[in-house]
Design an enzyme around this catalytic site. Sequence first.
Site, mmCIF file in Angstrom:
data_model
loop_
_atom_site.group_PDB
_atom_site.id
_atom_site.type_symbol
_atom_site.label_atom_id
_atom_site.label_comp_id
_atom_site.label_asym_id
_atom_site.label_seq_id
_atom_site.Cartn_x
_atom_site.Cartn_y
_atom_site.Cartn_z
ATOM 1 N N TYR A 142 0.829 -1.210 0.000
ATOM 2 C CA TYR A 142 0.000 0.000 0.000
ATOM 3 C C TYR A 142 0.858 1.252 0.000
ATOM 4 O O TYR A 142 1.973 1.235 0.524
ATOM 5 C CB TYR A 142 -0.907 0.022 1.230
ATOM 6 C CG TYR A 142 -1.954 -1.051 1.282
ATOM 7 C CD1 TYR A 142 -2.269 -1.826 0.164
ATOM 8 C CD2 TYR A 142 -2.649 -1.314 2.463
ATOM 9 C CE1 TYR A 142 -3.237 -2.827 0.243
ATOM 10 C CE2 TYR A 142 -3.610 -2.294 2.537
ATOM 11 C CZ TYR A 142 -3.892 -3.055 1.430
ATOM 12 O OH TYR A 142 -4.856 -4.035 1.514
ATOM 13 N N GLY B 85 -16.827 1.582 -3.007
ATOM 14 C CA GLY B 85 -17.631 2.795 -3.097
ATOM 15 C C GLY B 85 -18.947 2.626 -3.811
ATOM 16 O O GLY B 85 -19.816 3.511 -3.744
ATOM 17 N N LEU C 163 -21.396 0.794 -2.986
ATOM 18 C CA LEU C 163 -22.483 0.731 -2.005
ATOM 19 C C LEU C 163 -22.630 2.013 -1.190
ATOM 20 O O LEU C 163 -23.364 2.034 -0.207
ATOM 21 C CB LEU C 163 -22.300 -0.488 -1.099
ATOM 22 C CG LEU C 163 -22.591 -1.819 -1.785
ATOM 23 C CD1 LEU C 163 -22.129 -3.000 -0.930
ATOM 24 C CD2 LEU C 163 -24.074 -1.953 -2.119
ATOM 25 N N THR C 164 -21.957 3.055 -1.611
ATOM 26 C CA THR C 164 -22.267 4.384 -1.068
ATOM 27 C C THR C 164 -23.292 5.086 -1.949
ATOM 28 O O THR C 164 -23.872 6.102 -1.549
ATOM 29 C CB THR C 164 -21.012 5.276 -0.990
ATOM 30 O OG1 THR C 164 -20.571 5.591 -2.325
ATOM 31 C CG2 THR C 164 -19.896 4.582 -0.227
ATOM 32 N N GLY C 165 -23.467 4.565 -3.162
ATOM 33 C CA GLY C 165 -24.384 5.181 -4.112
ATOM 34 C C GLY C 165 -23.796 6.341 -4.888
ATOM 35 O O GLY C 165 -24.468 6.911 -5.758
#
Length: 348
Positions: free
Chosen positions: A53, A242, A244-246
């Site tokens: 990372y 992201g 499922l954050t819409g």
Amino acid sequence: MKTHALGRGAPQVTEFCLGTMTFGTQTDTPDAHRQISMALEAGINFIDTAEAYPVNPISAETAGDTETIIGQWNAANPGRRGEYVLATKVAGEGLGAIRDGAPISRATILEAVEASLRRLQTDHIDIYQLHWPNRGSYHFRQNWRFDPSVQSRADTMAHMEEVLVTVDELVKAGKIGHFGLSNESAWGTAQWLRMAEDKGLPRVVSIQNEYSLLARLFDTDLAELCVNEDVGLMAFSPLAAGLLTGKYQGGAVPDGSRMAINGNLGGRVSPRVWDAVDAYAEIARAHGLDLTQMSLAWCKTRPFMGSILFGASSVAQLEHILNGLELTLSDEVVAEIDAAHKAHPMPY
């Protein structure tokens, strides 16, 4: 916040874990340090990272920067390292940014552990994980073309023994506490467990695999194995990068977002995913819930869950997530989610 043993013999961890893969690219150092402090203040005692990372993108120039940022927080906050469980990972075969893509071996583990300890500015890693298996796997959307017939069982068994012997030495030296897997299969996890038992070597305590309303490969064989063998799931991408954050619905691509950087969200964008997200968003709207918070709360309902690993690219995103971590879903909401899953299975 509730805590429980991540797996058999593992440390007590909170239901949620702070993921850090954006620290150093999308998230700058001051924001990252604030996120660590905010998470601990909210009661979270678990932080996950990796030598590879940050992501978005992964590169040889930035690999290790996330661990360095966490290490800087450790150095600036003496005495607080004991407040949280720290997990990191050794990169698997084929990642050119790390050791020219060398496979995991005794030599690479010994090198990687020492480098992670230096960057993290700590004397021990609580949970040390293999980022993905040398033999390959069906994760990262590779399930559509997975072919285990190319594997060598003899090579896999020899590799597992070499790794476990090395891990045992590192545990005895106090450099790592426990051993975990990531992006593994049911067969692979079973072999790690069997070999550890047969040879008296460290036992797998956790498996970090993708899991969300949109990605539920874990629900069958791996769920059965992990429940019966006391191996905790560290669920990564519980918000489906992201989706499922819409925030991506209706063709939106916010500046600085993961989709703006890598396009198809690592293969998660498909013609079918938008209807699936709409179905879950409608459930949230009908019950006066926030889609992000509902998606994370649903993960808590799963019987094999060890800890839910979420990330935020900004303090504002983290604050929104933290505000919903105590949410408990009603049986009615869970039943509607089950129905939506049957209508929209495996959207990517």
